[in-house]
Motif scaffolding. Structure first.
Motif, mmCIF file in Angstrom:
data_model
loop_
_atom_site.group_PDB
_atom_site.id
_atom_site.type_symbol
_atom_site.label_atom_id
_atom_site.label_comp_id
_atom_site.label_asym_id
_atom_site.label_seq_id
_atom_site.Cartn_x
_atom_site.Cartn_y
_atom_site.Cartn_z
ATOM 1 N N ARG A 82 1.576 -5.009 9.753
ATOM 2 C CA ARG A 82 1.382 -5.971 8.666
ATOM 3 C C ARG A 82 1.742 -5.308 7.345
ATOM 4 N N SER A 128 -3.811 -3.457 1.455
ATOM 5 C CA SER A 128 -5.035 -3.083 2.167
ATOM 6 C C SER A 128 -6.007 -2.296 1.285
ATOM 7 N N ASN A 139 -4.795 -10.253 16.983
ATOM 8 C CA ASN A 139 -4.247 -9.697 15.745
ATOM 9 C C ASN A 139 -3.218 -10.638 15.131
ATOM 10 N N THR A 184 -5.441 -14.245 14.141
ATOM 11 C CA THR A 184 -6.559 -14.149 13.189
ATOM 12 C C THR A 184 -6.315 -13.144 12.078
ATOM 13 N N SER A 185 -5.508 -12.120 12.336
ATOM 14 C CA SER A 185 -5.275 -11.082 11.327
ATOM 15 C C SER A 185 -3.894 -11.171 10.696
ATOM 16 N N GLN A 186 -3.123 -12.192 11.066
ATOM 17 C CA GLN A 186 -1.801 -12.429 10.465
ATOM 18 C C GLN A 186 -0.865 -11.232 10.635
ATOM 19 N N CYS A 187 -0.945 -10.609 11.784
ATOM 20 C CA CYS A 187 -0.088 -9.459 12.068
ATOM 21 C C CYS A 187 1.211 -9.892 12.735
#
Length: 451
Positions: free
Chosen positions: A263, A267, A319, A322-325
Motif C-alpha cells: 500500500r 502511515s 487486506n 478492509t485495508s485497501q491494499c
C-alpha cells in the motif's frame, strides 16, 4: 508445411521459462517492489449494480530491452491461386504483412488469436469435421469472402505461421490506438508511451463527422455502443478474482516470492506517503551441511536458509477488502495457461523473454510510489478503472536504464519534473505501453462520467 502452420506453440525450455521481474526491490526492503497479491476484477460479487465499489484488475507484461525488431524473417503462406478475391498474406516486395491482413486479423481478441476462445471451439471443430473436400479445398475456401465480400478473420487465423500470429497478436493489443506494428516500432518503441484506448478513436471519429442529420447520428451511436461493448471485453479470459483466489489456494503462493501485499499511504501521519509492504518476513532456519555430518562437526557448519510464508487466502482478501491494499501476483503465467500462451507468442515477436505481473487494487487506492522500471511494459487493463500519471525521464542518464529506480517521494516529483507527459484513465480493454525509464504512478478511480 501445413502441419507446421497449424501446430501449437511448443512449451519453452527451462532457460526460456526464466522471466524478468517488473520491479526490483529497494535494498532496504526484503520483499519485491509492488503491491499485494494479484489481480482483482471489478466484479467482486458484491452489489454488482454499484460498479464504483469494484476493484480494478491489471495484467502487465514486461519485455527485455533488447527485443528483436527484424521484420524480415516472416514465413509466407503458400498460395498458388492469384485470384484477386483471395487475401494476400505477405507483401512480396518487403516481406512484410499486408496492411489489409493486419487490419482484418487485429479485430480478433487475443484469446481468439491464441486459439483459446471457447466460443470459437465449436465452430473450428465443425469446420474441421467437414467431409467431401480435401485439405487443399478447405484451405482455399477458408480465405474466400462470403456473399457480401466479407472475409471472416477466424477462418484465417488458424492457418498462419507462428511468426505471423505473434505479429497479429501485438497488432491486436495496439489496435485501439490506430497505430500499426511498424509505426509502433518506428515511433514509440523505446521512445515514448503509447495509449491504446477506445475513447481516443471515438473522439477522432466525432471530430471528422460534422453531419447534423439525426438519422446518421443515431446510427453512429449504435455503432459506438457496439464498438464499446466489444472493446471492454476484448481482454477477457485471462484473470478475474475467482481465478486469482483459486490460484492462491491451489498453488500455496508464498509472500515475497509469488505475491506481495502493499500500500502507498501516509502511515506516519506526517503528510508524506510511502510504500509499505505487509508481507510477513521469511523465517530463518538452520540447515546442516552434508559435509559437516560426522566427527569434528560443529555449529559453524550449519547453514541458514529462508523459509517463505505461504499466503493464507483469507488474510490476503482481508487486506484487500478492509485495508485497501494492493495484491501483486509475481509470474502468474506459471499457474495460468492462457497467460503463458500470451507471453510465449509475444516472445516470438520480440525475440526475447517476456514476463508478467498481475495487480488487483481496491477503489481509490494506490499500491506503489512513483518509480521507473528497467523493462518495457505493456499494461493490460482487465477490469475497473485506473488513473496513470506518466513522466519523462529526469535526465539522459535515466533514459533507457539498466536498473529500476528507487521509490521517489512526491516532493521529488514536484521538484524534478518538467511536467506530466501523460495523465490518463485506463478502462477495461485499454492498453498502455511504457518504455523503460519512464516514471509512473497509478491509483484506482471510479468509473469516469460519460463512460
Amino acid at each position: 508445411s501445413d502441419a507446421e502452420q497449424k501446430s501449437i506453440l511448443k512449451q519453452p525450455s527451462d532457460s526460456q521459462k526464466m522471466q524478468l521481474p517488473l520491479d526490483s526491490d529497494d535494498d532496504d526492503d526484503v520483499q519485491l517492489k509492488e503491491p499485494q497479491v494479484v489481480i482483482k476484477p471489478d466484479k467482486i460479487k458484491k452489489k454488482k449494480k454499484k460498479k464504483e465499489k469494484s476493484n480494478e484488475t491489471q495484467l502487465i507484461s514486461a519485455t527485455h530491452d533488447e527485443a528483436k525488431m527484424d521484420d524480415n524473417n516472416m514465413d509466407e503462406i503458400d498460395d498458388d491461386n492469384d485470384n484477386d478475391d483471395k487475401l494476400n498474406i505477405m507483401n512480396d516486395d518487403d516481406h512484410d504483412i499486408e496492411p489489409e491482413l493486419e487490419e482484418l486479423l487485429s479485430t480478433l481478441t487475443p484469446m481468439q488469436i491464441l486459439l483459446l476462445d471457447e466460443k470459437d471451439a465449436t465452430t473450428t471443430t465443425a469446420a474441421e469435421s467437414n467431409e467431401g473436400n480435401d485439405d487443399d479445398d478447405e484451405e482455399e475456401d477458408a480465405v474466400q469472402p462470403d456473399a457480401e465480400g466479407v472475409i471472416n478473420p477466424k477462418h484465417v487465423i488458424g492457418d498462419i505461421t507462428t511468426e505471423l500470429r505473434a505479429r497479429i497478436l501485438l497488432s491486436s493489443l495496439l489496435s485501439p490506438s490506430g497505430v500499426t506494428v511498424n509505426e509502433f516500432y518506428q515511433q514509440y518503441w523505446g521512445k515514448r508511451p503509447l495509449l491504446a484506448a477506445l475513447d481516443d478513436i471515438n473522439e477522432n471519429d466525432d471530430n471528422d463527422d460534422d453531419d447534423d442529420n439525426e438519422q446518421p447520428s443515431m446510427k453512429m451511436s449504435a455503432e459506438a455502443a457496439t464498438e464499446s461493448a466489444n472493446h471492454i471485453t476484448r481482454l477477457d479470459g485471462f484473470l478475474n478474482r475467482t481465478i486469482i483466489d483459486e490460484m492462491i489456494r491451489k498453488n500455496k503462493l508464498r509472500y515475497g516470492l509469488d505475491l506481495n501485499v502493499t500500500r502507498y499511504t501516509d502511515s506516519m501521519g506526517n503528510g508524506v506517503r510511502h510504500r509499505i509492504t505487509l508481507d510477513p518476513p521469511p523465517k530463518k532456519k538452520k540447515k546442516r551441511s552434508k559435509n559437516s555430518i560426522g566427527v569434528g562437526s560443529n555449529d559453524n557448519d550449519d547453514q541458514e536458509e529462508l523459509e517463505y510464508i505461504v499466503a493464507n487466502p483469507n488474510d490476503v482478501w482481508s487486506n484487500v477488502d478492509t485495508s485497501q491494499c494492493t495484491v501483486r501476483l509475481l509470474r502468474p503465467h506459471e499457474h495460468n495457461d492462457n497467460i503463458h500462451s500470451l507471453l510465449s507468442v509475444l516472445e516470438s515477436e520480440f525475440g526475447c523473454m517476456v514476463g508478467s505481473n498481475a495487480y488487483l487494487t481496491p477503489l481509490n487506492s494506490q499500491g506503489f510510489a512513483p518509480h521507473y522500471d528497467d523493462v518495457d511494459v505493456f499494461i493490460l487493463q482487465l477490469e475497473g478503472y485506473k488513473r496513470w500519471r506518466v513522466y519523462a525521464p529526469f535526465n539522459k542518464r535515466e533514459t533507457l536504464p539498466r536498473e529500476s529506480s528507487r521509490d521517489y517521494t512526491e516532493k521529488e516529483m514536484e521538484d524534478n519534473m518538467a511536467g506530466e507527459e501523460m495523465d490518463v484513465v485506463l478502462g477495461p480493454g485499454d492498453v498502455l505501453y511504457l518504455p523503460r525509464g519512464w516514471i509512473h504512478q497509478a491509483e484506482t478511480v471510479s468509473r469516469p462520467s460519460g463512460v
